[in-house]
Design a protein around this motif. Structure first.
Motif, PDB file in Angstrom:
ATOM      1  N   SER A  23     -22.913  -2.285 -11.041  1.00 46.53           N
ATOM      2  CA  SER A  23     -23.380  -1.039 -10.422  1.00 46.53           C
ATOM      3  C   SER A  23     -22.947  -0.929  -8.965  1.00 46.53           C
ATOM      4  N   VAL A  24     -22.515  -2.036  -8.383  1.00 50.40           N
ATOM      5  CA  VAL A  24     -22.089  -2.029  -6.981  1.00 50.40           C
ATOM      6  C   VAL A  24     -20.594  -1.760  -6.910  1.00 50.40           C
ATOM      7  N   ALA A  25     -20.217  -0.743  -6.152  1.00 51.47           N
ATOM      8  CA  ALA A  25     -18.796  -0.401  -6.009  1.00 51.47           C
ATOM      9  C   ALA A  25     -18.035  -1.576  -5.414  1.00 51.47           C
ATOM     10  N   PRO A  26     -17.055  -2.130  -6.158  1.00 50.05           N
ATOM     11  CA  PRO A  26     -16.357  -3.331  -5.706  1.00 50.05           C
ATOM     12  C   PRO A  26     -15.212  -3.061  -4.740  1.00 50.05           C
ATOM     13  N   VAL A  27     -14.881  -1.794  -4.516  1.00 50.41           N
ATOM     14  CA  VAL A  27     -13.701  -1.475  -3.726  1.00 50.41           C
ATOM     15  C   VAL A  27     -14.094  -0.703  -2.474  1.00 50.41           C
ATOM     16  N   ASP A  28     -13.585  -1.168  -1.343  1.00 47.29           N
ATOM     17  CA  ASP A  28     -13.791  -0.476  -0.073  1.00 47.29           C
ATOM     18  C   ASP A  28     -12.931   0.794  -0.086  1.00 47.29           C
ATOM     19  N   ASP A  65      -4.350   1.755   1.844  1.00 49.65           N
ATOM     20  CA  ASP A  65      -3.327   1.079   1.040  1.00 49.65           C
ATOM     21  C   ASP A  65      -2.526   2.087   0.208  1.00 49.65           C
ATOM     22  N   ILE A  66      -3.228   3.047  -0.381  1.00 45.03           N
ATOM     23  CA  ILE A  66      -2.549   4.048  -1.207  1.00 45.03           C
ATOM     24  C   ILE A  66      -1.640   4.937  -0.360  1.00 45.03           C
ATOM     25  N   ASN A  67      -2.088   5.289   0.823  1.00 47.66           N
ATOM     26  CA  ASN A  67      -1.244   6.103   1.712  1.00 47.66           C
ATOM     27  C   ASN A  67       0.039   5.373   2.087  1.00 47.66           C
ATOM     28  N   GLY A  68       0.036   4.064   1.973  1.00 46.86           N
ATOM     29  CA  GLY A  68       1.214   3.267   2.308  1.00 46.86           C
ATOM     30  C   GLY A  68       2.255   3.203   1.210  1.00 46.86           C
ATOM     31  N   VAL A  69       1.949   3.778   0.021  1.00 47.90           N
ATOM     32  CA  VAL A  69       2.903   3.675  -1.092  1.00 47.90           C
ATOM     33  C   VAL A  69       3.814   4.900  -1.176  1.00 47.90           C
ATOM     34  N   GLY A  70       3.561   5.918  -0.365  1.00 47.11           N
ATOM     35  CA  GLY A  70       4.387   7.121  -0.396  1.00 47.11           C
ATOM     36  C   GLY A  70       3.658   8.302   0.213  1.00 47.11           C
ATOM     37  N   ARG A  71       4.196   9.494  -0.026  1.00 40.29           N
ATOM     38  CA  ARG A  71       3.571  10.708   0.517  1.00 40.29           C
ATOM     39  C   ARG A  71       2.541  11.220  -0.492  1.00 40.29           C
ATOM     40  N   VAL A  72       1.356  10.669  -0.420  1.00 41.59           N
ATOM     41  CA  VAL A  72       0.305  10.983  -1.386  1.00 41.59           C
ATOM     42  C   VAL A  72      -0.402  12.276  -0.986  1.00 41.59           C
ATOM     43  N   LYS A  73      -0.482  13.211  -1.928  1.00 40.49           N
ATOM     44  CA  LYS A  73      -1.119  14.509  -1.686  1.00 40.49           C
ATOM     45  C   LYS A  73      -2.508  14.604  -2.327  1.00 40.49           C
ATOM     46  N   LYS A 125       5.178  -1.172  -4.421  1.00 41.04           N
ATOM     47  CA  LYS A 125       4.019  -1.210  -3.532  1.00 41.04           C
ATOM     48  C   LYS A 125       2.760  -0.773  -4.272  1.00 41.04           C
ATOM     49  N   LEU A 126       2.893   0.293  -5.070  1.00 45.09           N
ATOM     50  CA  LEU A 126       1.739   0.783  -5.821  1.00 45.09           C
ATOM     51  C   LEU A 126       1.239  -0.273  -6.799  1.00 45.09           C
ATOM     52  N   ASP A 127       2.171  -0.954  -7.456  1.00 45.79           N
ATOM     53  CA  ASP A 127       1.790  -1.992  -8.413  1.00 45.79           C
ATOM     54  C   ASP A 127       1.015  -3.108  -7.718  1.00 45.79           C
ATOM     55  N   ARG A 128       1.431  -3.475  -6.507  1.00 47.44           N
ATOM     56  CA  ARG A 128       0.719  -4.527  -5.775  1.00 47.44           C
ATOM     57  C   ARG A 128      -0.684  -4.077  -5.380  1.00 47.44           C
ATOM     58  N   VAL A 134      -2.506  -1.862  -6.976  1.00 49.70           N
ATOM     59  CA  VAL A 134      -3.287  -1.820  -8.216  1.00 49.70           C
ATOM     60  C   VAL A 134      -3.728  -3.216  -8.628  1.00 49.70           C
ATOM     61  N   LYS A 135      -2.811  -4.188  -8.534  1.00 52.07           N
ATOM     62  CA  LYS A 135      -3.154  -5.565  -8.918  1.00 52.07           C
ATOM     63  C   LYS A 135      -4.265  -6.111  -8.024  1.00 52.07           C
ATOM     64  N   ASN A 136      -4.237  -5.787  -6.730  1.00 52.48           N
ATOM     65  CA  ASN A 136      -5.294  -6.233  -5.823  1.00 52.48           C
ATOM     66  C   ASN A 136      -6.635  -5.598  -6.178  1.00 52.48           C
ATOM     67  N   VAL A 137      -6.598  -4.331  -6.539  1.00 48.94           N
ATOM     68  CA  VAL A 137      -7.826  -3.632  -6.950  1.00 48.94           C
ATOM     69  C   VAL A 137      -8.378  -4.251  -8.229  1.00 48.94           C
ATOM     70  N   GLU A 138      -7.484  -4.534  -9.172  1.00 48.69           N
ATOM     71  CA  GLU A 138      -7.916  -5.144 -10.439  1.00 48.69           C
ATOM     72  C   GLU A 138      -8.558  -6.505 -10.208  1.00 48.69           C
ATOM     73  N   ALA A 139      -8.025  -7.254  -9.249  1.00 49.79           N
ATOM     74  CA  ALA A 139      -8.599  -8.561  -8.930  1.00 49.79           C
ATOM     75  C   ALA A 139     -10.016  -8.416  -8.387  1.00 49.79           C
ATOM     76  N   GLU A 140     -10.245  -7.396  -7.571  1.00 55.01           N
ATOM     77  CA  GLU A 140     -11.571  -7.159  -7.009  1.00 55.01           C
ATOM     78  C   GLU A 140     -12.546  -6.697  -8.082  1.00 55.01           C
ATOM     79  N   ILE A 141     -12.084  -5.816  -8.944  1.00 54.92           N
ATOM     80  CA  ILE A 141     -12.958  -5.228  -9.961  1.00 54.92           C
ATOM     81  C   ILE A 141     -13.224  -6.188 -11.113  1.00 54.92           C
ATOM     82  N   GLY A 142     -12.172  -6.942 -11.492  1.00 51.68           N
ATOM     83  CA  GLY A 142     -12.319  -7.824 -12.649  1.00 51.68           C
ATOM     84  C   GLY A 142     -11.866  -7.174 -13.941  1.00 51.68           C
TER      85      GLY A 142
END
Length: 208
Positions: A104-109, A116-124, A153-156, A158-166
Motif C-alpha cells: 500500500s506504500v508507494a515505492p517510487v519517489d 529520470d524520465i525527463n532524461g530519456v528524451g523530450r517527454v510530453k 536510457k528508458l530501459d535502465r 524501468v529496470k531501476n523502478v522494477e527493482a524498487e517495486i519488486g
C-alpha cells in the motif's frame, strides 16, 4: 513513505526483497536472481534471506522441472531434474498484514521518477497507472508520449523502478504525432489508458 518502511524493516534492501516475494508469491527464486531483480549485492541478499527464513516469511523449496534436450536429427528428449530455490511461505501467519502494509506504500519517489524520465528524451506526457495506482485493470503501468526517446536510457530507468517495486512493469511509448492521431481516432488502447484510473505526472499536452 518508503523511508518509514526502511526504518520499520531495517534496510531498503530488505524492503525490496520482501516486495519481490509478495508480488511474485509462486515464483521460485535463487539468491542470484533476487540480487539481479532487486539490484541488491549478493552478500546482502544472503543475509536478508537468512533473516526472512528465520521468521518463516520465506522457505526453501524443491521442485521437479522438465528440461527439453535437443538431440541429433531434430529429435528431442525430456529430462526431469530437481531445482532448489526460495519462495514465499503462504502459511506465514502475518502474511496479509505484511502485504497490506508494504504494497500500500508507494515505492517510487515521484520527483525522482519524473527527473529520470525527463532524461530519456523530450517527454510530453507521462501517465502512471496499474501498479502505481493499485488498479489491476489498467492496460499499462507507465505510459509515455514524446520524441527522441532513448530506448537504452528508458530501459535502465524501468529496470531501476522494477527493482524498487519488486515487479516487472508494463509500459508503452508513443511519439507525439502518433499519440495525437490515435487520440483523434478514438484508438481503443489510448482511450483505455485515459479512461482507467491514472495519474498524469507530466502533461505538457494539456490532456484532460
Amino acid at each position: 513513505m518508503d523511508i518509514i518502511l526502511e526504518k520499520l524493516f531495517g534496510s531498503s534492501a530488505r524492503v525490496k526483497i520482501i516486495r519481490l516475494f509478495l508480488f511474485n508469491p509462486e515464483v521460485l527464486f535463487t539468491s542470484s536472481t533476487i540480487s539481479r531483480r532487486a539490484k541488491v549485492a549478493l552478500p546482502s541478499v544472503r543475509r536478508e534471506i537468512a533473516l526472512l527464513k528465520s521468521i518463516n516469511l520465506i522457505k526453501q523449496k524443491e521442485v521437479v522441472v522438465t528440461e527439453v534436450i535437443k538431440l541429433k536429427k531434430g529429435k528431442i528428449k525430456n529430462k526431469k531434474k530437481k531445482v532448489q530455490g526460495i519462495t514465499l511461505n503462504p502459511l506465514f501467519p502475518f502474511l496479509q498484514a505484511f502485504r497490506n502494509l508494504i504494497l500500500s506504500v508507494a515505492p517510487v519517489d515521484r520527483k525522482k521518477l519524473i527527473k529520470d524520465i525527463n532524461g530519456v528524451g523530450r517527454v510530453k506526457l507521462m501517465i502512471l497507472s496499474g501498479v502505481f495506482t493499485q488498479n489491476s485493470n489498467s492496460r499499462t503501468d507507465l505510459f509515455l508520449v514524446g520524441n527522441a526517446i532513448k530506448e537504452g536510457k528508458l530501459d535502465r530507468v524501468v529496470k531501476n523502478v522494477e527493482a524498487e517495486i519488486g515487479k516487472e512493469i508494463v509500459y508503452a511509448v508513443l511519439s507525439t504525432d502518433d499519440f495525437l492521431y490515435r487520440l483523434g481516432m478514438y484508438d481503443k488502447f489510448v482511450r483505455d489508458v485515459l479512461d482507467y484510473p491514472h495519474e498524469k505526472v507530466i502533461n505538457k499536452l494539456n490532456i484532460t
